[in-house]
Design a protein around this motif. Structure first.
Motif, PDB file in Angstrom:
ATOM      1  N   TRP A 148      -6.676 -19.601  -1.411  1.00 25.00           N
ATOM      2  CA  TRP A 148      -5.763 -18.871  -2.291  1.00 25.00           C
ATOM      3  C   TRP A 148      -6.471 -18.267  -3.489  1.00 25.00           C
ATOM      4  CZ3 TRP A 148      -1.441 -17.380  -0.336  1.00 25.00           C
ATOM      5  CH2 TRP A 148      -0.853 -18.126   0.693  1.00 25.00           C
ATOM      6  N   ILE A 149      -7.452 -18.975  -4.049  1.00 20.90           N
ATOM      7  CA  ILE A 149      -8.194 -18.435  -5.188  1.00 20.90           C
ATOM      8  C   ILE A 149      -8.938 -17.162  -4.781  1.00 20.90           C
ATOM      9  CG2 ILE A 149     -10.134 -18.827  -6.751  1.00 20.90           C
ATOM     10  CD1 ILE A 149      -9.306 -21.756  -6.881  1.00 20.90           C
ATOM     11  N   TYR A 150      -9.634 -17.221  -3.642  1.00 19.08           N
ATOM     12  CA  TYR A 150     -10.418 -16.063  -3.200  1.00 19.08           C
ATOM     13  C   TYR A 150      -9.499 -14.909  -2.803  1.00 19.08           C
ATOM     14  CZ  TYR A 150     -14.434 -13.646  -1.170  1.00 19.08           C
ATOM     15  OH  TYR A 150     -15.431 -12.736  -0.899  1.00 19.08           O
ATOM     16  N   SER A 151      -8.367 -15.241  -2.176  1.00 18.57           N
ATOM     17  CA  SER A 151      -7.404 -14.196  -1.812  1.00 18.57           C
ATOM     18  C   SER A 151      -6.882 -13.479  -3.042  1.00 18.57           C
ATOM     19  CB  SER A 151      -6.229 -14.806  -1.036  1.00 18.57           C
ATOM     20  OG  SER A 151      -6.628 -15.310   0.218  1.00 18.57           O
ATOM     21  N   TRP A 152      -6.496 -14.250  -4.048  1.00 16.24           N
ATOM     22  CA  TRP A 152      -5.910 -13.648  -5.237  1.00 16.24           C
ATOM     23  C   TRP A 152      -6.956 -12.986  -6.119  1.00 16.24           C
ATOM     24  CZ3 TRP A 152      -0.985 -12.576  -5.386  1.00 16.24           C
ATOM     25  CH2 TRP A 152      -0.122 -13.300  -4.547  1.00 16.24           C
ATOM     26  N   MET A 153      -8.211 -13.348  -5.979  1.00 12.35           N
ATOM     27  CA  MET A 153      -9.279 -12.618  -6.668  1.00 12.35           C
ATOM     28  C   MET A 153      -9.307 -11.166  -6.195  1.00 12.35           C
ATOM     29  SD  MET A 153     -12.460 -15.323  -6.852  1.00 12.35           S
ATOM     30  CE  MET A 153     -13.627 -14.002  -7.141  1.00 12.35           C
ATOM     31  N   TYR A 154      -9.142 -10.970  -4.900  1.00 13.74           N
ATOM     32  CA  TYR A 154      -9.092  -9.609  -4.365  1.00 13.74           C
ATOM     33  C   TYR A 154      -7.877  -8.864  -4.902  1.00 13.74           C
ATOM     34  CZ  TYR A 154     -12.938  -9.445  -1.018  1.00 13.74           C
ATOM     35  OH  TYR A 154     -14.185  -9.382  -0.440  1.00 13.74           O
ATOM     36  N   LEU A 155      -6.739  -9.537  -4.954  1.00 16.15           N
ATOM     37  CA  LEU A 155      -5.530  -8.886  -5.456  1.00 16.15           C
ATOM     38  C   LEU A 155      -5.685  -8.501  -6.926  1.00 16.15           C
ATOM     39  CD1 LEU A 155      -2.707 -11.016  -3.803  1.00 16.15           C
ATOM     40  CD2 LEU A 155      -3.710  -8.865  -3.024  1.00 16.15           C
ATOM     41  N   ALA A 156      -6.418  -9.326  -7.675  1.00 16.36           N
ATOM     42  CA  ALA A 156      -6.619  -9.052  -9.091  1.00 16.36           C
ATOM     43  C   ALA A 156      -7.463  -7.806  -9.316  1.00 16.36           C
ATOM     44  CB  ALA A 156      -7.272 -10.253  -9.776  1.00 16.36           C
ATOM     45  N   GLN A 184       0.453  -1.659   4.275  1.00 19.08           N
ATOM     46  CA  GLN A 184       0.742  -3.083   4.450  1.00 19.08           C
ATOM     47  C   GLN A 184       2.237  -3.324   4.636  1.00 19.08           C
ATOM     48  OE1 GLN A 184      -0.923  -5.364   1.240  1.00 19.08           O
ATOM     49  NE2 GLN A 184      -3.038  -4.826   1.719  1.00 19.08           N
ATOM     50  N   ASP A 185       3.054  -2.494   4.027  1.00 19.22           N
ATOM     51  CA  ASP A 185       4.504  -2.655   4.125  1.00 19.22           C
ATOM     52  C   ASP A 185       5.105  -1.815   5.247  1.00 19.22           C
ATOM     53  OD1 ASP A 185       4.679  -4.418   1.864  1.00 19.22           O
ATOM     54  OD2 ASP A 185       4.416  -2.672   0.568  1.00 19.22           O
ATOM     55  N   THR A 186       4.504  -0.662   5.537  1.00 22.77           N
ATOM     56  CA  THR A 186       5.107   0.249   6.515  1.00 22.77           C
ATOM     57  C   THR A 186       4.627   0.017   7.946  1.00 22.77           C
ATOM     58  OG1 THR A 186       3.416   1.932   6.083  1.00 22.77           O
ATOM     59  CG2 THR A 186       5.429   2.020   4.757  1.00 22.77           C
ATOM     60  N   LYS A 187       3.411  -0.518   8.122  1.00 22.13           N
ATOM     61  CA  LYS A 187       2.851  -0.669   9.466  1.00 22.13           C
ATOM     62  C   LYS A 187       2.856  -2.109   9.971  1.00 22.13           C
ATOM     63  CE  LYS A 187      -0.041   3.457   9.493  1.00 22.13           C
ATOM     64  NZ  LYS A 187      -1.389   4.013   9.750  1.00 22.13           N
ATOM     65  N   ASN A 188       2.956  -3.073   9.065  1.00 16.56           N
ATOM     66  CA  ASN A 188       2.986  -4.472   9.494  1.00 16.56           C
ATOM     67  C   ASN A 188       4.381  -4.873   9.942  1.00 16.56           C
ATOM     68  OD1 ASN A 188       0.266  -4.844   9.023  1.00 16.56           O
ATOM     69  ND2 ASN A 188       0.547  -5.621   6.941  1.00 16.56           N
ATOM     70  N   PHE A 189       4.438  -5.870  10.826  1.00 16.83           N
ATOM     71  CA  PHE A 189       5.697  -6.282  11.440  1.00 16.83           C
ATOM     72  C   PHE A 189       6.188  -7.635  10.939  1.00 16.83           C
ATOM     73  CE2 PHE A 189       3.631  -3.380  14.397  1.00 16.83           C
ATOM     74  CZ  PHE A 189       4.658  -2.492  14.682  1.00 16.83           C
ATOM     75  N   VAL A 190       5.699  -8.040   9.773  1.00 16.91           N
ATOM     76  CA  VAL A 190       6.120  -9.312   9.202  1.00 16.91           C
ATOM     77  C   VAL A 190       6.062  -9.187   7.685  1.00 16.91           C
ATOM     78  CG1 VAL A 190       3.758 -10.237   9.299  1.00 16.91           C
ATOM     79  CG2 VAL A 190       5.701 -11.813   9.185  1.00 16.91           C
ATOM     80  N   SER A 191       6.989  -9.822   7.002  1.00 12.08           N
ATOM     81  CA  SER A 191       7.029  -9.738   5.547  1.00 12.08           C
ATOM     82  C   SER A 191       5.955 -10.627   4.931  1.00 12.08           C
ATOM     83  CB  SER A 191       8.402 -10.153   5.028  1.00 12.08           C
ATOM     84  OG  SER A 191       8.600 -11.546   5.205  1.00 12.08           O
ATOM     85  N   LYS A 192       5.561 -10.302   3.720  1.00 15.77           N
ATOM     86  CA  LYS A 192       4.559 -11.102   3.021  1.00 15.77           C
ATOM     87  C   LYS A 192       5.094 -12.496   2.693  1.00 15.77           C
ATOM     88  CE  LYS A 192       2.080  -7.138   1.194  1.00 15.77           C
ATOM     89  NZ  LYS A 192       1.677  -6.345   0.014  1.00 15.77           N
ATOM     90  N   LYS A 193       6.392 -12.594   2.458  1.00 16.99           N
ATOM     91  CA  LYS A 193       6.994 -13.904   2.210  1.00 16.99           C
ATOM     92  C   LYS A 193       6.866 -14.793   3.439  1.00 16.99           C
ATOM     93  CE  LYS A 193      11.349 -16.117   0.826  1.00 16.99           C
ATOM     94  NZ  LYS A 193      12.780 -15.884   0.430  1.00 16.99           N
ATOM     95  N   ALA A 194       7.116 -14.231   4.620  1.00 15.40           N
ATOM     96  CA  ALA A 194       6.989 -15.004   5.857  1.00 15.40           C
ATOM     97  C   ALA A 194       5.536 -15.401   6.104  1.00 15.40           C
ATOM     98  CB  ALA A 194       7.533 -14.195   7.038  1.00 15.40           C
ATOM     99  N   VAL A 195       4.612 -14.530   5.749  1.00 16.91           N
ATOM    100  CA  VAL A 195       3.188 -14.843   5.910  1.00 16.91           C
ATOM    101  C   VAL A 195       2.803 -16.023   5.030  1.00 16.91           C
ATOM    102  CG1 VAL A 195       0.854 -13.987   5.441  1.00 16.91           C
ATOM    103  CG2 VAL A 195       2.495 -12.536   6.634  1.00 16.91           C
ATOM    104  N   ILE A 196       3.226 -16.019   3.786  1.00 18.96           N
ATOM    105  CA  ILE A 196       2.892 -17.107   2.862  1.00 18.96           C
ATOM    106  C   ILE A 196       3.444 -18.432   3.362  1.00 18.96           C
ATOM    107  CG2 ILE A 196       3.302 -18.015   0.543  1.00 18.96           C
ATOM    108  CD1 ILE A 196       3.190 -15.123  -0.472  1.00 18.96           C
ATOM    109  N   LYS A 197       4.683 -18.449   3.821  1.00 15.65           N
ATOM    110  CA  LYS A 197       5.292 -19.675   4.337  1.00 15.65           C
ATOM    111  C   LYS A 197       4.520 -20.183   5.557  1.00 15.65           C
ATOM    112  CE  LYS A 197       9.758 -19.846   4.741  1.00 15.65           C
ATOM    113  NZ  LYS A 197      11.151 -19.441   5.065  1.00 15.65           N
TER     114      LYS A 197
END
Length: 257
Positions: free
Chosen positions: A21-29, A44-57
């Protein structure tokens, strides 16, 4: 204080997930970094078939299972194969390097053939591996988003296999699992940042990002470190990285010489 000592086994099971999570959020930062992206951020929102909330869970559930599985592994095997807790002693530098390399090759070999099978067997792809490919445009914290059975086979069994085959200690496994985690996250970051050492490898962000595209699903099965199995067995697709007119990069297949 002694009462707050944490064993290497617990650290090995927990710390790589924190690093994830630290390394992932470093990229987001870093922001959108449009000049270095392989895809426009909105994809990421228009071509992917799953929500980011579902990915995190999904990822949190996978990480919980990994913690339990690795703690059970250490309980059964320890570092000496006798079920006893290990002593926090590092092997010599050369032995440690050998164990690290053996673990890398073991994990790559196991995941290459399993990954290739997941694509070539229609049943396995449809019911298991296709879930990971709902992320047509990968991003960092979706690196281990997958079906629970696939997560068990790839990450848990693969991690245990690399530990057992290499003979490394739990202390060494902390470094190895964190190293593998960082590489896996980097492979899914979708950014070709200048100076990133991973981009100089055959198995890089571009290598794996191409695999996530429809045309690349029959190539580049290697993960997470090397690409030698793809090159040996004819599933390696060389790529050219070209600049897009609207900023960023795009990948195009480049026939092998």
């Amino acid at each position: 204080m002694a009462g707050f000592d944490i064993s290497d086994e617990v650290l090995s099971a927990v710390v790589p997930n924190i690093v994830y999570w630290i390394y992932s959020w470093m990229y987001l930062a870093l922001g959108t970094c449009p000049d270095y992206r392989l895809h426009p951020k909105e994809d990421q929102d228009t071509k992917n078939f799953v929500s980011k909330k579902a990915v995190i869970k999904n990822v949190l559930w996978q990480q919980l299972r990994q913690v339990v599985a690795f703690l059970l592994m250490y309980k059964v095997a320890g570092s000496n194969g006798d079920g006893a807790p290990s002593v926090a002693n590092m092997s010599s530098f050369l032995v440690g390097c050998r164990q690290f390399f053996v673990a890398m090759v073991a994990l790559d070999t196991y995941q290459y053939f399993l990954h290739r099978l997941m694509h070539q067997n229609k049943f396995l792809y449809r019911h298991l591996h296709s879930q990971h490919h709902r992320l047509v445009v990968p991003y960092t914290y979706g690196a281990i988003y997958n079906h629970p059975i696939e997560g068990f086979l790839f990450d848990i069994v693969g991690g245990i296999l690399s530990y057992v085959v290499s003979g490394m200690s739990p202390r060494m496994s902390i470094y190895f699992y964190c190293f593998a985690t960082i590489k896996n996250v980097d492979d899914h970051c979708g950014l070709l940042l200048p100076g990133n050492p991973w981009q100089f490898l055959s198995n890089s962000t571009a290598f794996h990002d191409f695999h996530h595209q429809h045309v690349g699903g029959k190539y580049n099965f290697s993960q997470p470190f090397f690409a030698f199995w793809d090159k040996l067995l004819g599933t390696y697709m060389p790529l050219s990285v070209e600049e897009r007119e609207d900023g960023g990069f795009q990948l195009k297949p480049r026939p092998a010489k």
